[in-house]
Design an enzyme around this catalytic site. Structure first.
Site, mmCIF file in Angstrom:
data_model
loop_
_atom_site.group_PDB
_atom_site.id
_atom_site.type_symbol
_atom_site.label_atom_id
_atom_site.label_comp_id
_atom_site.label_asym_id
_atom_site.label_seq_id
_atom_site.Cartn_x
_atom_site.Cartn_y
_atom_site.Cartn_z
ATOM 1 C CG ASP A 291 36.278 60.838 22.199
ATOM 2 O OD1 ASP A 291 36.584 60.793 20.990
ATOM 3 O OD2 ASP A 291 35.844 61.856 22.753
ATOM 4 C CD GLU B 273 35.534 65.707 23.060
ATOM 5 O OE1 GLU B 273 35.861 66.682 22.345
ATOM 6 O OE2 GLU B 273 34.968 64.696 22.600
ATOM 7 C CG HIS C 229 31.596 66.969 19.174
ATOM 8 N ND1 HIS C 229 32.650 66.518 18.420
ATOM 9 C CD2 HIS C 229 30.612 67.306 18.294
ATOM 10 C CE1 HIS C 229 32.337 66.586 17.132
ATOM 11 N NE2 HIS C 229 31.090 67.062 17.036
ATOM 12 C CG ASP D 241 32.003 61.695 21.072
ATOM 13 O OD1 ASP D 241 30.766 61.778 21.171
ATOM 14 O OD2 ASP D 241 32.714 62.599 20.574
#
Length: 571
Positions: free
Chosen positions: A26, A28, A167, A172
């Site tokens: 994941d 960000e 998030h 995540d």
């Protein structure tokens, strides 16, 4: 995003899921595009066989501040990433962590696209790992009633994961791991046991997605060998529904249960199928020949081609004192063909009659005592009127010999006559007539070339060919009178000649029938001829020597190509 999930190599096909290493990732970001260093955090979890074997997590300094909206969503502030490593320093560690694994992400095109762009921007080769999107997998596995949304948060709630998406990258990624495990449990019930099947399932789009019933039929592929051969789908009454061939039976049969198979007719067939039988063959040629023979024997309702291998139309002289050309469905010795349609055979008759002085009428004329009045063709010089007794069988015989010489490739004088007529018409600027005559002659040349090529091979009592198998060995075939009589392989390190001798001793005895192809189906003879003359096949033995006719139509191949550009005009 196209191109993220590469085609698997042969060695990777059918890899059991329990042996696959997944890296669940994941990212960000600042909300920028993949073309910039917008990544602010990376989280990755490595799993294999249901066990977690490693984790990687780090903040990344993108070189810019974090927008307020992103800060509110993720909780990552500009102060948090200040002093964090830049992306070029993080990439080597991340790529090492991904090495040899399947990349998994929720909305994988987004994450994989950022990483691929980062590699290109910073001079790192993108390893092109297989990519699995859990969002797409969920939509392929779960009904809309069960999962109206496939957002990560919605799926985490549906499955009751212990880790909730926040998030933040690592949290995540951990939540995605749990979602993945639940989805893998579901796909196991659909008969999906391999990485190839899993990736194929995730790629299935809604309009082409198999039904639940079809997915359950995946179990029919269990036990199918990864070898060349023929497969037969059988229905509820054990009837053969469909027959096909492949160099890898396992891979081909599995493909019928994925979105790659979009033919409605075949999908209907799969829904009816109850069993898949296979016939393992020595090599691809044997598989192709067995497929033709099995289709002819079973007449499967879902096969459209090759159901009537002996069907075709032939041009042959009649057996009478003054032979004429006739179009027949059963070949006789000396016939020309086969043609794909009766009309094509009839056109060949008209073209031959333009150059060979056989009578064009259809009445039966006795050898003696003909007393009919000559027709208009006699007045036009197109017929010597044997019907009126103006020509004897002996005087008619040269025309019959000219026909046989043309068909057998001993004399191409008739083709020269027709080619001269094309040139004369073009020279008189009768372009439309020239183009029509050219096309008819070209069709006749191609028909003669095909007929002579196949008849020459079908006349040989035995031909042995050997083709390199690409792995240092040889694929061997024994042909007799235009049919495959034996097939085998001499693997790398095995002397081929003893294998060839054994195959010849055990080869099938072929009984011949009347006709140019000695009773062999034209499609099988055509298949064998192509195998012998392409792909590096070596002629090991031929009895007698295999040679094309001296004046065969094959010599006119260049004329067919050169004659194409006749200017269109009006007579």
């Amino acid at each position: 995003m196209p191109g993220l999930s590469p085609q698997l190599s042969f060695d990777e096909l059918g890899t059991p899921l329990r042996e696959v290493t997944f890296v669940v990732l994941d990212l960000e970001t600042t909300g920028g595009s993949a073309g910039n260093d917008a990544i602010t955090e990376i989280g990755a979890v490595k799993i294999r066989g249901g066990e977690r074997i490693g984790e990687l997590a780090t903040l990344v300094d993108p070189g810019t501040g974090v927008p307020p909206a992103v800060m509110a969503l993720t909780g990552i502030t500009t102060a948090m990433i200040s002093g964090a490593p830049r992306l070029p320093a993080v990439l080597p560690t991340l790529l090492e962590f991904l090495s040899g694994a399947v990349l998994v992400a929720h909305n994988a095109p987004f994450d994989a696209g950022f990483l691929r762009a980062a590699c290109e921007r910073h001079g790192r080769p993108w390893p092109r790992p297989p990519v699995l999107c859990t969002a797409r997998l969920a939509r392929a596995v779960l009904s809309r009633d069960e999962a109206p949304s496939v957002r990560l948060g919605a799926l985490a709630q549906l499955f009751g994961t212990t880790t909730k998406p926040t998030h933040r990258a690592l949290a995540d990624a951990r939540a995605t791991v749990e979602v993945l495990h639940h989805l893998l449990e579901r796909v196991g019930n659909l008969g999906v046991q391999s990485l190839e099947e899993l990736l194929g399932l995730a790629r299935e789009s809604a309009p082409h997605r198999p039904t639940q019933q079809q997915r359950k039929k995946r179990v029919l592929a269990a036990g199918v060998p990864a070898a060349p051969g023929v497969y037969l789908f059988r229905g509820p009454r054990d009837e053969v529904l469909y027959i096909g061939t492949s160099g890898d039976l396992q891979r081909r049969v599995r493909s019928y249960f994925t979105a790659g198979e979009r033919r409605r007719r075949v999908r209907d067939m799969v829904a009816l199928a109850e069993r898949v039988d296979t016939v393992v063959c020595a090599h691809a040629l044997e598989a192709a020949v067995r497929e033709l023979r099995l289709i002819a024997a079973h007449q499967p309702r879902y096969n459209r081609r090759s159901r009537r291998p002996h069907r075709g139309w032939w041009v042959t002289p009649t057996a009478e004192a003054f032979p004429r050309l006739s179009v027949v469905a059963t070949p006789r010795d000396g016939a020309l063909g086969p043609f794909g349609s009766r009309q094509a055979a009839a056109t060949a008759v008209d073209t031959v009659l333009d150059a060979v002085p056989l009578r064009p009428c259809t009445q039966r004329i006795p050898a003696r005592g003909a007393s009919a009045s000559p027709c208009a063709l006699h007045e036009l010089g197109r017929c010597a009127a044997p019907c009126a007794g103006l020509q004897t069988p002996e005087e008619y015989a040269p025309a019959v010999r000219a026909l046989h010489d043309l068909v057998d490739g001993r004399d191409d004088g008739a083709l020269r006559t027709l080619a001269t007529e094309v040139d004369e018409l073009a020279g008189r600027e009768r372009f439309e007539s020239a183009a029509q005559a050219r096309d008819r002659l070209a069709a006749l040349i191609l028909g003669l070339e095909r007929s002579q090529r196949l008849a020459t091979l079908a006349a040989l009592p035995e031909v042995v060919g050997a083709r390199p198998d690409g792995r240092g060995g040889w694929e061997v075939s024994v042909l007799r009178f235009g049919r495959l009589a034996a097939a085998g392989v001499a693997p790398r390190g095995v002397a081929p000649m003893p294998v060839i001798d054994a195959l010849r001793l055990g080869a099938q005895t072929v009984l011949t029938e009347p006709g140019p192809l000695r009773g062999a189906p034209a499609e099988e003879v055509r298949l064998l001829h192509r195998w012998l003359t392409t792909g590096g096949t070596r002629l090991v033995h031929a009895e007698p020597s295999w040679a094309e006719p001296a004046r065969s139509a094959a010599r006119w191949g260049g004329w067919v190509e050169r004659a194409r550009p006749i200017e269109a005009g009006v007579d």
